[in-house]
Design a protein around this motif. Structure first.
Motif, PDB file in Angstrom:
ATOM      1  N   ARG A  26      -9.096  10.090 -10.021  1.00  0.00           N
ATOM      2  CA  ARG A  26      -8.773  10.184 -11.453  1.00  0.00           C
ATOM      3  C   ARG A  26     -10.011  10.264 -12.329  1.00  0.00           C
ATOM      4  NH1 ARG A  26      -4.847   5.904 -10.220  1.00  0.00           N
ATOM      5  NH2 ARG A  26      -2.791   6.903  -9.998  1.00  0.00           N
ATOM      6  N   SER A  27     -11.155   9.872 -11.795  1.00  0.00           N
ATOM      7  CA  SER A  27     -12.381   9.904 -12.590  1.00  0.00           C
ATOM      8  C   SER A  27     -12.905  11.324 -12.790  1.00  0.00           C
ATOM      9  CB  SER A  27     -13.469   9.046 -11.921  1.00  0.00           C
ATOM     10  OG  SER A  27     -13.947   9.647 -10.722  1.00  0.00           O
ATOM     11  N   VAL A  28     -12.328  12.289 -12.086  1.00  0.00           N
ATOM     12  CA  VAL A  28     -12.744  13.684 -12.210  1.00  0.00           C
ATOM     13  C   VAL A  28     -11.877  14.374 -13.263  1.00  0.00           C
ATOM     14  CG1 VAL A  28     -12.974  15.893 -11.002  1.00  0.00           C
ATOM     15  CG2 VAL A  28     -13.555  13.762  -9.839  1.00  0.00           C
ATOM     16  N   LYS A  29     -12.510  15.015 -14.201  1.00  0.00           N
ATOM     17  CA  LYS A  29     -11.804  15.673 -15.300  1.00  0.00           C
ATOM     18  C   LYS A  29     -10.792  16.695 -14.777  1.00  0.00           C
ATOM     19  CE  LYS A  29     -12.618  18.216 -19.595  1.00  0.00           C
ATOM     20  NZ  LYS A  29     -13.646  18.848 -20.467  1.00  0.00           N
ATOM     21  N   GLY A  30      -9.588  16.623 -15.301  1.00  0.00           N
ATOM     22  CA  GLY A  30      -8.545  17.574 -14.928  1.00  0.00           C
ATOM     23  C   GLY A  30      -7.722  17.183 -13.721  1.00  0.00           C
ATOM     24  N   ALA A  31      -8.052  16.044 -13.110  1.00  0.00           N
ATOM     25  CA  ALA A  31      -7.313  15.617 -11.913  1.00  0.00           C
ATOM     26  C   ALA A  31      -6.033  14.887 -12.302  1.00  0.00           C
ATOM     27  CB  ALA A  31      -8.186  14.718 -11.050  1.00  0.00           C
ATOM     28  N   GLN A  32      -4.930  15.369 -11.799  1.00  0.00           N
ATOM     29  CA  GLN A  32      -3.646  14.689 -11.941  1.00  0.00           C
ATOM     30  C   GLN A  32      -3.333  14.067 -10.581  1.00  0.00           C
ATOM     31  OE1 GLN A  32      -0.350  17.243 -12.927  1.00  0.00           O
ATOM     32  NE2 GLN A  32       1.165  15.638 -12.653  1.00  0.00           N
ATOM     33  N   VAL A  33      -3.425  12.761 -10.505  1.00  0.00           N
ATOM     34  CA  VAL A  33      -3.331  12.066  -9.223  1.00  0.00           C
ATOM     35  C   VAL A  33      -1.955  11.421  -9.071  1.00  0.00           C
ATOM     36  CG1 VAL A  33      -4.351  10.321  -7.721  1.00  0.00           C
ATOM     37  CG2 VAL A  33      -5.813  11.639  -9.270  1.00  0.00           C
ATOM     38  N   VAL A  34      -1.318  11.683  -7.943  1.00  0.00           N
ATOM     39  CA  VAL A  34       0.017  11.148  -7.649  1.00  0.00           C
ATOM     40  C   VAL A  34      -0.082  10.268  -6.404  1.00  0.00           C
ATOM     41  CG1 VAL A  34       2.402  11.712  -7.083  1.00  0.00           C
ATOM     42  CG2 VAL A  34       1.094  13.208  -8.620  1.00  0.00           C
ATOM     43  N   LEU A  35       0.304   9.012  -6.528  1.00  0.00           N
ATOM     44  CA  LEU A  35       0.286   8.071  -5.404  1.00  0.00           C
ATOM     45  C   LEU A  35       1.685   7.992  -4.803  1.00  0.00           C
ATOM     46  CD1 LEU A  35      -1.724   6.106  -4.016  1.00  0.00           C
ATOM     47  CD2 LEU A  35      -0.924   4.336  -5.582  1.00  0.00           C
ATOM     48  N   LYS A  36       1.794   8.257  -3.502  1.00  0.00           N
ATOM     49  CA  LYS A  36       3.088   8.272  -2.814  1.00  0.00           C
ATOM     50  C   LYS A  36       2.970   7.542  -1.483  1.00  0.00           C
ATOM     51  CE  LYS A  36       5.537  11.552  -5.255  1.00  0.00           C
ATOM     52  NZ  LYS A  36       6.984  11.649  -5.513  1.00  0.00           N
ATOM     53  N   ARG A  37       4.097   7.000  -0.993  1.00  0.00           N
ATOM     54  CA  ARG A  37       4.124   6.379   0.328  1.00  0.00           C
ATOM     55  C   ARG A  37       5.101   7.133   1.222  1.00  0.00           C
ATOM     56  NH1 ARG A  37       8.505   2.311   0.236  1.00  0.00           N
ATOM     57  NH2 ARG A  37       9.375   2.283  -1.867  1.00  0.00           N
ATOM     58  N   VAL A  38       4.823   7.119   2.521  1.00  0.00           N
ATOM     59  CA  VAL A  38       5.716   7.819   3.446  1.00  0.00           C
ATOM     60  C   VAL A  38       6.920   6.932   3.754  1.00  0.00           C
ATOM     61  CG1 VAL A  38       3.799   9.123   4.437  1.00  0.00           C
ATOM     62  CG2 VAL A  38       4.567   7.033   5.556  1.00  0.00           C
ATOM     63  N   PRO A  39       8.028   7.520   4.183  1.00  0.00           N
ATOM     64  CA  PRO A  39       9.234   6.733   4.450  1.00  0.00           C
ATOM     65  C   PRO A  39       9.026   5.706   5.568  1.00  0.00           C
ATOM     66  CG  PRO A  39       9.751   9.077   4.314  1.00  0.00           C
ATOM     67  CD  PRO A  39       8.260   8.971   4.342  1.00  0.00           C
ATOM     68  N   MET A  91       3.647   7.591   9.763  1.00  0.00           N
ATOM     69  CA  MET A  91       2.925   8.780   9.313  1.00  0.00           C
ATOM     70  C   MET A  91       3.125   9.940  10.272  1.00  0.00           C
ATOM     71  SD  MET A  91       1.015  10.068   6.901  1.00  0.00           S
ATOM     72  CE  MET A  91       0.287   8.695   5.983  1.00  0.00           C
ATOM     73  N   ARG A  92       3.157   9.642  11.584  1.00  0.00           N
ATOM     74  CA  ARG A  92       3.365  10.692  12.581  1.00  0.00           C
ATOM     75  C   ARG A  92       4.722  11.362  12.373  1.00  0.00           C
ATOM     76  NH1 ARG A  92       0.216  13.758  14.625  1.00  0.00           N
ATOM     77  NH2 ARG A  92       1.643  15.137  13.569  1.00  0.00           N
ATOM     78  N   GLN A  93       5.745  10.556  12.137  1.00  0.00           N
ATOM     79  CA  GLN A  93       7.080  11.125  11.939  1.00  0.00           C
ATOM     80  C   GLN A  93       7.125  11.966  10.668  1.00  0.00           C
ATOM     81  OE1 GLN A  93      10.428   8.785  13.111  1.00  0.00           O
ATOM     82  NE2 GLN A  93      11.672   9.457  11.379  1.00  0.00           N
ATOM     83  N   PHE A  94       6.434  11.493   9.631  1.00  0.00           N
ATOM     84  CA  PHE A  94       6.376  12.235   8.366  1.00  0.00           C
ATOM     85  C   PHE A  94       5.733  13.609   8.584  1.00  0.00           C
ATOM     86  CE2 PHE A  94       4.015  13.167   4.378  1.00  0.00           C
ATOM     87  CZ  PHE A  94       5.103  13.295   3.516  1.00  0.00           C
ATOM     88  N   LEU A  95       4.587  13.637   9.254  1.00  0.00           N
ATOM     89  CA  LEU A  95       3.904  14.907   9.481  1.00  0.00           C
ATOM     90  C   LEU A  95       4.657  15.807  10.451  1.00  0.00           C
ATOM     91  CD1 LEU A  95       0.125  13.903   9.674  1.00  0.00           C
ATOM     92  CD2 LEU A  95       1.324  15.045   7.802  1.00  0.00           C
ATOM     93  N   ASP A  96       5.383  15.197  11.370  1.00  0.00           N
ATOM     94  CA  ASP A  96       6.152  15.988  12.327  1.00  0.00           C
ATOM     95  C   ASP A  96       7.293  16.758  11.655  1.00  0.00           C
ATOM     96  OD1 ASP A  96       4.601  15.360  14.478  1.00  0.00           O
ATOM     97  OD2 ASP A  96       5.980  13.890  15.346  1.00  0.00           O
ATOM     98  N   SER A  97       7.593  16.404  10.413  1.00  0.00           N
ATOM     99  CA  SER A  97       8.662  17.111   9.691  1.00  0.00           C
ATOM    100  C   SER A  97       8.101  18.220   8.801  1.00  0.00           C
ATOM    101  CB  SER A  97       9.464  16.114   8.836  1.00  0.00           C
ATOM    102  OG  SER A  97       8.646  15.547   7.818  1.00  0.00           O
TER     103      SER A  97
END
Length: 203
Positions: A26-39, A91-97
């Motif tokens: 977020r400290s970089v100008k123009g960055a829209q940062v979205v924080l998400k968690r995997v199921p 995380m493995r299951q998330f990426l496997d999809s």
């Protein structure tokens, strides 16, 4: 410029690192940062037995990521606990999809980066990040690590995570150790570094 920080955390260590990564981005100008968690893939019964339910309440407000959302990002910074030198099963299951994203080439040319946590100093931090990057390369992503311009990864006066592959933290055998300021500084540096390079790629 949209940057996703996508993580899994069981006891809060990876979540704390994810917050620092997001802060740096977020400290970089123009960055829209979205924080998400995997199921989550474990039942509440199992999580209770593992003592993970209470710690997870700290980040229950973070929205769950759906795999197709990754295609909206210009950069994705992934965070995972270490499981025997590899990413965690969630995380493995998330990426496997991510088959449709791979087939459509939606992630080709986007920046990918990884940070992690492990129980012990030599518990597979580097192996976890490196093996994670294999998946990102298959998806066509541009890999970004943690350069040695973050000098905190060269400290010898304290036990600390972080390597040129990405930021990391050490949780301790019973999870009693939370990320140190040096490890959080590495996470912030990585977030800022990824955002800076992503901005250059977009231009």
């Amino acid at each position: 410029m949209k940057i996703y920080v996508v993580f899994y955390s069981m006891y809060g260590h990876t979540y704390r690192m994810a917050e620092a990564v997001a802060e740096g981005a977020r400290s970089v100008k123009g960055a829209q940062v979205v924080l998400k968690r995997v199921p989550e893939t474990l039942s509440n019964e199992i999580l209770h037995k593992m003592g993970a339910v209470e710690p997870q309440k700290a980040f229950a407000h973070i929205p769950v990521c759906h795999i197709e959302e990754l295609g909206e990002a210009d950069a994705i910074i992934f965070g995972t606990p270490t499981r025997f030198g590899n990413m965690c099963g969630q995380m493995r299951q998330f990426l496997d999809s991510a088959g449709k994203l791979w087939l459509s080439g939606k992630l080709i040319g986007k920046v990918g980066s990884v940070f992690c946590s492990s129980n012990t100093q030599h518990g597979g931090q580097e192996a976890t990040i490196l093996t994670f990057m294999v998946s990102l390369l298959h998806l066509g992503m541009v890999i970004v690590g943690l350069p040695y311009s973050f000098t905190g990864q060269m400290v010898v006066d304290e036990v600390s995570g972080c390597s040129p592959y990405g930021a990391s933290t050490i949780a301790g055998g019973a999870g009693e150790r939370m990320p140190t300021e040096n490890e959080l500084a590495g996470a912030r540096f990585q977030g800022k570094h990824v955002a800076t390079l992503t901005a250059k790629l977009i231009r």
